[in-house]
Design an enzyme around this catalytic site. Structure first.
Site, PDB file in Angstrom:
ATOM      1  N   ASP A  76     -10.041   3.002   1.900  1.00  6.74           N
ATOM      2  CA  ASP A  76     -10.274   2.264   3.153  1.00  6.74           C
ATOM      3  C   ASP A  76     -10.977   3.155   4.175  1.00  6.74           C
ATOM      4  OD1 ASP A  76      -9.227  -0.253   2.568  1.00  6.74           O
ATOM      5  OD2 ASP A  76      -7.180   0.368   3.035  1.00  6.74           O
ATOM      6  N   LYS A 121       0.804  -1.228   0.000  1.00  8.29           N
ATOM      7  CA  LYS A 121       0.000   0.000   0.000  1.00  8.29           C
ATOM      8  C   LYS A 121       0.839   1.282   0.000  1.00  8.29           C
ATOM      9  CE  LYS A 121      -4.263  -1.791   1.977  1.00  8.29           C
ATOM     10  NZ  LYS A 121      -5.341  -1.599   2.924  1.00  8.29           N
TER      11      LYS A 121
HETATM   12  P1  NAP Z   1      -0.565  -4.121  11.070  1.00 10.48           P
HETATM   13  O1  NAP Z   1      -0.004  -2.891  10.436  1.00 10.48           O
HETATM   14  O2  NAP Z   1       0.193  -5.406  10.985  1.00 10.48           O
HETATM   15  O3  NAP Z   1      -0.798  -3.767  12.638  1.00 10.48           O
HETATM   16  C1  NAP Z   1      -1.153  -4.772  13.546  1.00 10.48           C
HETATM   17  C2  NAP Z   1      -1.575  -4.144  14.874  1.00 10.48           C
HETATM   18  O4  NAP Z   1      -2.073  -5.188  15.713  1.00 10.48           O
HETATM   19  C3  NAP Z   1      -0.435  -3.481  15.648  1.00 10.48           C
HETATM   20  O5  NAP Z   1      -0.949  -2.397  16.372  1.00 10.48           O
HETATM   21  C4  NAP Z   1       0.008  -4.614  16.597  1.00 10.48           C
HETATM   22  O6  NAP Z   1       0.611  -4.137  17.780  1.00 10.48           O
HETATM   23  C5  NAP Z   1      -1.346  -5.195  16.948  1.00 10.48           C
HETATM   24  N1  NAP Z   1      -1.252  -6.565  17.421  1.00 10.48           N
HETATM   25  C6  NAP Z   1      -0.949  -7.676  16.691  1.00 10.48           C
HETATM   26  N2  NAP Z   1      -0.992  -8.764  17.483  1.00 10.48           N
HETATM   27  C7  NAP Z   1      -1.319  -8.315  18.733  1.00 10.48           C
HETATM   28  C8  NAP Z   1      -1.519  -8.982  19.986  1.00 10.48           C
HETATM   29  N3  NAP Z   1      -1.380 -10.302  20.120  1.00 10.48           N
HETATM   30  N4  NAP Z   1      -1.867  -8.221  21.054  1.00 10.48           N
HETATM   31  C9  NAP Z   1      -2.000  -6.886  20.937  1.00 10.48           C
HETATM   32  N5  NAP Z   1      -1.827  -6.214  19.785  1.00 10.48           N
HETATM   33  C10 NAP Z   1      -1.493  -6.925  18.694  1.00 10.48           C
HETATM   34  O7  NAP Z   1      -2.010  -4.468  10.519  1.00 10.48           O
HETATM   35  P2  NAP Z   1      -3.071  -3.438   9.858  1.00 10.48           P
HETATM   36  O8  NAP Z   1      -2.863  -3.411   8.400  1.00 10.48           O
HETATM   37  O9  NAP Z   1      -3.043  -2.193  10.637  1.00 10.48           O
HETATM   38  O10 NAP Z   1      -4.453  -4.231  10.094  1.00 10.48           O
HETATM   39  C11 NAP Z   1      -5.007  -4.376  11.393  1.00 10.48           C
HETATM   40  C12 NAP Z   1      -6.337  -5.122  11.292  1.00 10.48           C
HETATM   41  O11 NAP Z   1      -7.298  -4.367  10.575  1.00 10.48           O
HETATM   42  C13 NAP Z   1      -6.211  -6.470  10.563  1.00 10.48           C
HETATM   43  O12 NAP Z   1      -6.962  -7.419  11.275  1.00 10.48           O
HETATM   44  C14 NAP Z   1      -6.875  -6.223   9.231  1.00 10.48           C
HETATM   45  O13 NAP Z   1      -7.498  -7.381   8.704  1.00 10.48           O
HETATM   46  C15 NAP Z   1      -7.929  -5.193   9.609  1.00 10.48           C
HETATM   47  N6  NAP Z   1      -8.344  -4.377   8.447  1.00 10.48           N
HETATM   48  C16 NAP Z   1      -9.626  -4.495   8.022  1.00 10.48           C
HETATM   49  C17 NAP Z   1     -10.047  -3.758   6.928  1.00 10.48           C
HETATM   50  C18 NAP Z   1     -11.479  -3.887   6.460  1.00 10.48           C
HETATM   51  O14 NAP Z   1     -11.779  -3.530   5.313  1.00 10.48           O
HETATM   52  N7  NAP Z   1     -12.391  -4.320   7.300  1.00 10.48           N
HETATM   53  C19 NAP Z   1      -9.156  -2.898   6.270  1.00 10.48           C
HETATM   54  C20 NAP Z   1      -7.853  -2.783   6.742  1.00 10.48           C
HETATM   55  C21 NAP Z   1      -7.442  -3.549   7.844  1.00 10.48           C
HETATM   56  P3  NAP Z   1       2.215  -3.820  17.816  1.00 10.48           P
HETATM   57  O15 NAP Z   1       2.368  -2.471  17.156  1.00 10.48           O
HETATM   58  O16 NAP Z   1       2.538  -3.798  19.262  1.00 10.48           O
HETATM   59  O17 NAP Z   1       2.876  -4.923  17.056  1.00 10.48           O
END
Ligand code: NAP
Length: 297
Positions: A116, A79
């Site tokens: 998004d 992205k």
């Molecule tokens: P990302 O950049 O990989 O960020 C992951 C986040 O989750 C970080 O804040 C990480 O914390 C936290 N995390 C991961 N495992 C954890 C745990 N065991 N305990 C506490 N915190 C944890 O991912 P992203 O792209 O931001 O996406 C995040 C979520 O949003 C995903 O589930 C994705 O599927 C969803 N999403 C949905 C849509 C939709 O259209 N509905 C669109 C975009 C994203 P740390 O910083 O401490 O590692």
């Protein structure tokens, strides 16, 4: 998708416009369901597929333009990395620093957008959830949380708390947003800092990957006291359809929603950008039904 009305068969011909998704992996994407359903509904002669791009998204975008591909969605992990391939980027996408939709402009290249966050906003509007003037807790500080924080500031939330397992990442988001939106009160903290939230109830947007299938028994915060501070819980996760975070929020008396409508509307907005139309509610409902069928619901 161009369906032959008499035979009911898919009709792809020399005029079919080609769209697609680049990312890695792309095997589980629902985007083809969204776009091919809309094309079928509107009778547009287009087809949407998924292209796994393991490396070099810039080369992939340039190649797509050379091949006459009309539009692309971009997903994880490209992205931000795809941006150097674009001739122009929409202002809000530039602030977020990530694009998920590329629109072909003949003779120039692709222009980048981020649908998004408008998708999340439209999903919230659809559920009757306000951002304007609202006190918001965002859980997470990854790419999605950063964009949610930007949207909350842009739409005039009255207070925003960004809480994350790694508090330094939440602080980096708050610092950047304070620079872009000096009037938005934004505070960063750890996942335990919900105990410091000022009086009142909050809209909470769950933007970590916790609770996603197959780890469906997990929630980013377990303490029922936290859920007692929430009037509305919005989980960006949509698989499973009912997350543990949503269940804990409901048990505490909050309304709870998953991220399926956000996924749906980010696609709808991309389709609108590509085709110059406004997608109506009947078409949106049809896509929602197809997505649920796809998820076995
Ligand atoms: P990302 O950049 O990989 O960020 C992951 C986040 O989750 C970080 O804040 C990480 O914390 C936290 N995390 C991961 N495992 C954890 C745990 N065991 N305990 C506490 N915190 C944890 O991912 P992203 O792209 O931001 O996406 C995040 C979520 O949003 C995903 O589930 C994705 O599927 C969803 N999403 C949905 C849509 C939709 O259209 N509905 C669109 C975009 C994203 P740390 O910083 O401490 O590692």
């Amino acid at each position: 998708m161009n369906m032959d009305e008499q035979s009911g068969r898919l009709s792809v011909n020399g005029h079919t416009r080609i769209f697609g998704l680049i990312g890695n992996p792309v095997g589980h994407t629902m985007s083809p369901v969204i776009h091919n359903t809309l094309a079928e509904y509107y009778g547009h002669n287009l087809i949407y597929g998924a292209f796994p791009v393991a490396e070099d998204p810039v080369k992939a975008v340039e190649g797509a333009y050379a091949l006459g591909i009309q539009g692309l969605n971009v997903t994880v992990p490209h992205k931000s990395a795809a941006i150097p391939a674009l001739f122009e980027i929409d202002d809000f996408a530039a602030k977020i620093g990530a694009v998920n939709t590329l629109v072909r402009v003949e003779g120039k290249g692709f222009k980048g957008y981020n649908t998004d966050m408008p998708g999340l906003y439209r999903a919230m509007e659809w559920e009757g959830i306000r951002i304007e003037g609202e006190r918001i807790v965002i859980l997470g500080a990854g790419g999605a949380a950063r964009a949610v924080a930007m949207m909350a500031a842009d739409k005039g939330a009255s207070q925003v708390f960004v809480l994350n397992r790694t508090p330094g990442k939440a602080q980096a988001i708050a610092d950047e947003i304070k620079r872009l939106y000096p009037n938005c009160p934004m505070t960063a903290g750890s996942l335990f800092d919900y105990q410091q939230l000022p009086e009142g109830k909050y809209l909470c947007i769950q933007a970590t990957s916790t609770g996603m299938s197959p780890h469906t028994d997990q929630a980013v915060i377990e303490d029922p006291a936290f859920y007692g501070r929430i009037h509305t819980a919005f989980d960006l996760v949509y698989n499973p359809y009912e997350t543990r975070f949503m269940g804990l929020a409901r048990q505490a008396g909050a309304r709870a929603y998953n991220g399926l409508n956000m996924l749906l509307y980010q696609g709808v907005i991309a389709y609108e950008l590509w085709n110059g139309i406004r997608v109506g509610t009947e078409a949106v409902d049809r896509v929602r039904r197809r997505l649920k069928e796809e998820m076995g619901l």
